[in-house]
Design an enzyme around this catalytic site. Structure first.
Site, short mmCIF file in Angstrom:
data_model
loop_
_atom_site.label_atom_id
_atom_site.label_comp_id
_atom_site.label_asym_id
_atom_site.label_seq_id
_atom_site.Cartn_x
_atom_site.Cartn_y
_atom_site.Cartn_z
N CYS A 1 -3.97 -1.46 -3.04
CA CYS A 1 -3.43 -2.18 -4.20
C CYS A 1 -4.40 -3.24 -4.70
O CYS A 1 -4.51 -3.49 -5.90
CB CYS A 1 -2.08 -2.81 -3.84
SG CYS A 1 -2.14 -3.98 -2.47
N THR A 2 -5.14 -3.85 -3.77
CA THR A 2 -6.11 -4.87 -4.16
C THR A 2 -7.30 -4.26 -4.88
O THR A 2 -7.71 -4.73 -5.96
CB THR A 2 -6.61 -5.65 -2.92
OG1 THR A 2 -5.50 -6.29 -2.29
CG2 THR A 2 -7.64 -6.69 -3.32
#
Length: 440
Positions: free
Chosen positions: A221-222
């Site tokens: 997600c990062t």
């Protein structure tokens, strides 16, 4: 380049053979200062004057690995009086090795490391016989390893360390005459360690798996939404963009064209989020998980390993008990301690391990659990129900993998009952483990 199985005893040059028969006066005078007299910390079994014959004429020593650490170890052993050495390595020489693996030259690129290292040592140090094997340590059986008095590892592979450690422990078979001491050295940037492992007596390599640092990973997600570091951009390019834009092409991290594409893609991503620091070399380091090799760290750790080998073979001084850590980031710092043997170590302790898992866990999730368990860390485990010899899931051969693949989606509890044992084999270990299952 695939490793070709090859073993040979390189003929010793005539001048070196003559030197074996008549070492010049004073050649080993520095060494004899330790062997001709008793010191204040000397072992009770040490007999002055006997160590030189053991070292020069009787001892056979095996060096596993001829890379940055292995080159230093081979040089130290040859100059310390060890005259019967064998080296084993499966790699060939690359241009990137030349800055620290000092036994190799530009003309050696593409040649087997073990062969070139052996020839170089015999050329430079008279009277030393170095044989070599160009291939994997897994190619050799127990009789091969029993042919040496001592084994020193200069490896950069955890899997290879685990294999040789388990092999040496397994071949003892309650017979002290079959014990072969393992000295393990390892480096990582400015950090390193040396340790003495006496199979079945001291803690083994498997006992300390939890001390290993896990490879750096970044949340998907990062890297997909909120990158903050140059590494996030590089991971985005390799993990997300390559499969999306070049789905039919397998990434080759040794191909400069592929690395260049990843670098340019990551650089564009970094500019979009105003992130600096994306470079070609950093891109290589992230996608290949490269840890910088420091020549001085190799020299210090190799010196420690060879020092322990000298003490163990000659019995002239107490050997390390049993772990030395070195840190050179901001100075020179070493620390020694006794790493305790684990009673539940799957290699040198009780090989029956008990684990608790959720009742609804699938076979596939259980395999992932075994891979991530810090004290086991299996790579490609194959599972068999111990009571019935029923194959739960086998990674190989392909016929069994295909036949047992449907079990991956099944609940483990539908195959293995409470308290049943699972027999586990894995490519990283030459032995099998027995795991007792409890459901919570």
């Amino acid at each position: 380049m695939a490793a070709t199985q090859m073993q040979t005893d390189i003929p010793t040059p005539q001048d070196a053979t003559d030197t074996v028969k008549k070492d010049w006066p004073g050649r080993w005078s520095n060494m004899n200062k330790f062997l001709d007299r008793r010191g204040p910390f000397c072992d009770s079994g040490f007999i002055p004057g006997h160590g030189e014959d053991i070292l020069l004429n009787q001892c056979r020593i095996l060096v596993i690995g001829a890379g940055g650490l292995g080159c230093e170890i081979l040089k130290n052993l040859a100059l310390s009086g060890f005259k019967e050495i064998e080296v084993i390595d499966m790699d060939t020489i690359d241009v990137s090795n030349l800055n620290r693996q000092f036994l190799f030259r530009q003309s050696d690129v593409g040649s087997p490391k073990a062969k070139v290292a052996a020839e170089f040592i015999m050329k430079r140090v008279a009277g030393v016989k170095v044989s070599y094997y160009y291939g994997k340590i897994q190619d050799k059986d127990e009789d091969y390893y029993l042919g040496f008095h001592l084994i020193i590892c200069g490896l950069d592979s955890v899997e290879a360390r685990r294999w040789i450690n388990a092999t040496l422990v397994n071949m003892v078979q309650d017979d002290p005459e079959r014990i072969r001491v393992l000295i393990d050295g390892g480096t990582e940037g400015f950090k390193g360690q040396a340790r003495v492992i006496i199979p079945t007596i001291t803690s083994c390599y498997e006992c300390s798996l939890e001390m290993l640092s896990k490879p750096t990973s970044y949340p998907i997600c990062t890297i997909a939404n909120t990158p903050r570091l140059p590494e996030h951009c590089i991971e985005w390019a390799s993990v997300l963009q390559w499969p999306k834009l070049r789905e039919n092409e397998k990434m080759d991290t040794d191909d400069p064209i592929h690395i260049q594409w990843l670098y340019e893609t990551a650089l564009a991503r970094a500019k979009e989020f105003d992130i600096t620091g994306v470079t070609y070399s950093l891109t290589q380091g992230v996608v290949k998980n490269i840890i910088p090799a420091i020549a001085s760290t190799n020299a210090i750790v190799a010196a420690s390993c060879c020092n322990e080998a000298f003490k163990i073979i000659t019995n002239s001084q107490p050997y390390l008990n049993n772990y030395m850590m070195y840190t050179g980031n901001e100075g020179v710092y070493t620390f020694t301690f006794e790493h305790q043997k684990k009673s539940d170590c799957p290699v040198c302790g009780i090989q029956n391990i008990s684990v608790e898992v959720k009742r609804d866990i699938t076979v596939e999730d259980f395999i992932d659990f075994l891979k991530e368990k810090p004290d086991i860390q299996l790579k490609k485990p194959s599972l068999t129900k111990a009571s019935t010899n029923e194959k739960i899931y086998w990674q190989s051969p392909p016929f069994f993998e295909q036949k047992t693949r449907p079990n991956l989606e099944k609940k483990l509890s539908s195959i293995v009952e409470e308290g049943d044992d699972i027999l586990i084999t894995d490519s990283s270990l030459p032995i099998s483990l027995t795991v007792k299952i409890s459901y919570v």
